[in-house]
Scaffold this active site. Structure first.
Site, PDB file in Angstrom:
ATOM      1  N   ASP A  87      -4.921  -0.371  -6.472  1.00  0.00           N
ATOM      2  CA  ASP A  87      -5.516  -1.708  -7.104  1.00  0.00           C
ATOM      3  C   ASP A  87      -6.716  -1.239  -8.044  1.00  0.00           C
ATOM      4  O   ASP A  87      -7.611  -0.334  -7.666  1.00  0.00           O
ATOM      5  CB  ASP A  87      -6.109  -2.703  -6.095  1.00  0.00           C
ATOM      6  CG  ASP A  87      -4.908  -3.655  -5.869  1.00  0.00           C
ATOM      7  OD1 ASP A  87      -4.063  -3.791  -6.710  1.00  0.00           O
ATOM      8  OD2 ASP A  87      -5.087  -4.335  -4.890  1.00  0.00           O
ATOM      9  N   GLU A 185       2.265 -13.709  -5.593  1.00  0.00           N
ATOM     10  CA  GLU A 185       1.358 -14.062  -4.378  1.00  0.00           C
ATOM     11  C   GLU A 185       1.288 -15.512  -3.920  1.00  0.00           C
ATOM     12  O   GLU A 185       0.708 -16.255  -4.865  1.00  0.00           O
ATOM     13  CB  GLU A 185       0.171 -13.284  -4.213  1.00  0.00           C
ATOM     14  CG  GLU A 185      -0.624 -13.576  -2.683  1.00  0.00           C
ATOM     15  CD  GLU A 185      -1.608 -12.728  -2.548  1.00  0.00           C
ATOM     16  OE1 GLU A 185      -2.045 -11.997  -3.201  1.00  0.00           O
ATOM     17  OE2 GLU A 185      -2.643 -13.101  -1.384  1.00  0.00           O
TER      18      GLU A 185
END
Ligand code: KIV
Length: 270
Positions: A87, A185
């Site tokens: 990330d 998500e």
């Protein structure tokens, strides 16, 4: 890297008619990466969730590029067969193309094959710059934890029609601009199904229902390493918090009661 899964394999997953779902699991250190890799995950995500589960911050916003580089290096030293994606933390891909490329390059030099960043159209300039620099990008839409102060919490996203439409546009934008996969998500399952059907690249869901091309869970959540309530989308496949606590309690009482160490755990003189 010894990885046997590559970015093109994931990107072309749908085109090569792979019906098996992609599995991504987070890991943040050497031993965790070994476990996830030996279990057979396709992708290890060094997520900025490490801010919460490894470093004890209340959210991901305090995670720095140095944190990510250190943990990505620890994961890649396990020489996993799985592909490693790292990330880009908050504010490492927002300021300038140069800054974004340098931060992503630090993660690639730490052994990641690709970076993940949050957001759609508004991150277009940085996504283009990364891909122009030969750095593969995984997108992340829906509940984007780096936006917690804007969204006001970790809630299901895109329930209203206009938000759902803009998520579909963002997802198509990421696909058109060369992202090789997109994490979805905490969005309604029907929306995830629609996005999955409309994208040429795979979707990887977390709290996005069963019809994504893959699924991801956070290591600590799926192993039950942190006590307390979990979001609805987490399935705990273990309860390692209880097992670890019991093991250490037993060690403590064995020491107190003189049961550890035994003679067979001690060295003689010859
Ligand atoms: O940081 C992370 O662990 C993530 C997953 C929840 C997808 O971004």
């Amino acid at each position: 890297m010894d990885t046997s899964i590559t970015v093109p394999i994931i990107r072309d997953w749908k085109k090569s008619d792979k019906t098996r779902r992609i599995v991504m699991v987070t890991a943040y250190d050497f031993s965790g990466a070994k476990i996830v890799d030996d279990a057979g995950a396709d992708i290890i995500l060094v997520g900025d969730s490490l801010g919460m589960v490894m470093l004890g911050y209340p959210d991901t916003l305090s995670v720095t590029i140095d944190d990510m580089v250190r943990h990505t290096s620890a994961v890649t030293r396990a020489r996993p067969k799985a592909m490693v994606v790292a990330d880009l933390p908050w504010m490492t891909y927002h300021l300038s193309q140069k800054d974004t490329i340098q931060n992503a390059a630090a993660l690639i030099r730490a052994g990641a094959s690709a970076v993940k960043l949050e957001g759609g159209v508004k991150r277009g300039e940085m996504i283009d710059a990364l891909i122009d620099s030969e750095i593969p990008v995984m997108g992340h839409l829906g509940l984007t934890p780096q936006s917690v102060n804007i969204t006001g919490g970790y809630k299901v996203q895109a329930r209203e029609t206009s938000a759902a439409q803009s998520l579909v546009s963002d997802a198509k934008f990421l696909d058109d601009h060369g992202c090789f996969a997109v994490v979805l998500e905490a969005i309604p399952l029907g929306l995830a199904r629609q996005v999955t059907a409309e994208l040429s690249v795979p979707t990887i869901g977390i709290g996005a229902g069963p019809q994504c091309d893959g699924q991801v869970l956070v290591y600590h959540d799926l192993l039950g390493l942190i006590p307390g309530n979990q979001p609805r989308f987490v399935r705990q496949y273990g309860n390692l918090y209880d097992q670890a606590t019991k093991a250490i309690e037993t060690f403590i009482s064995d020491v107190h009661e003189g049961r550890f160490p035994g003679l067979d755990e001690s060295y003689g003189s010859s």
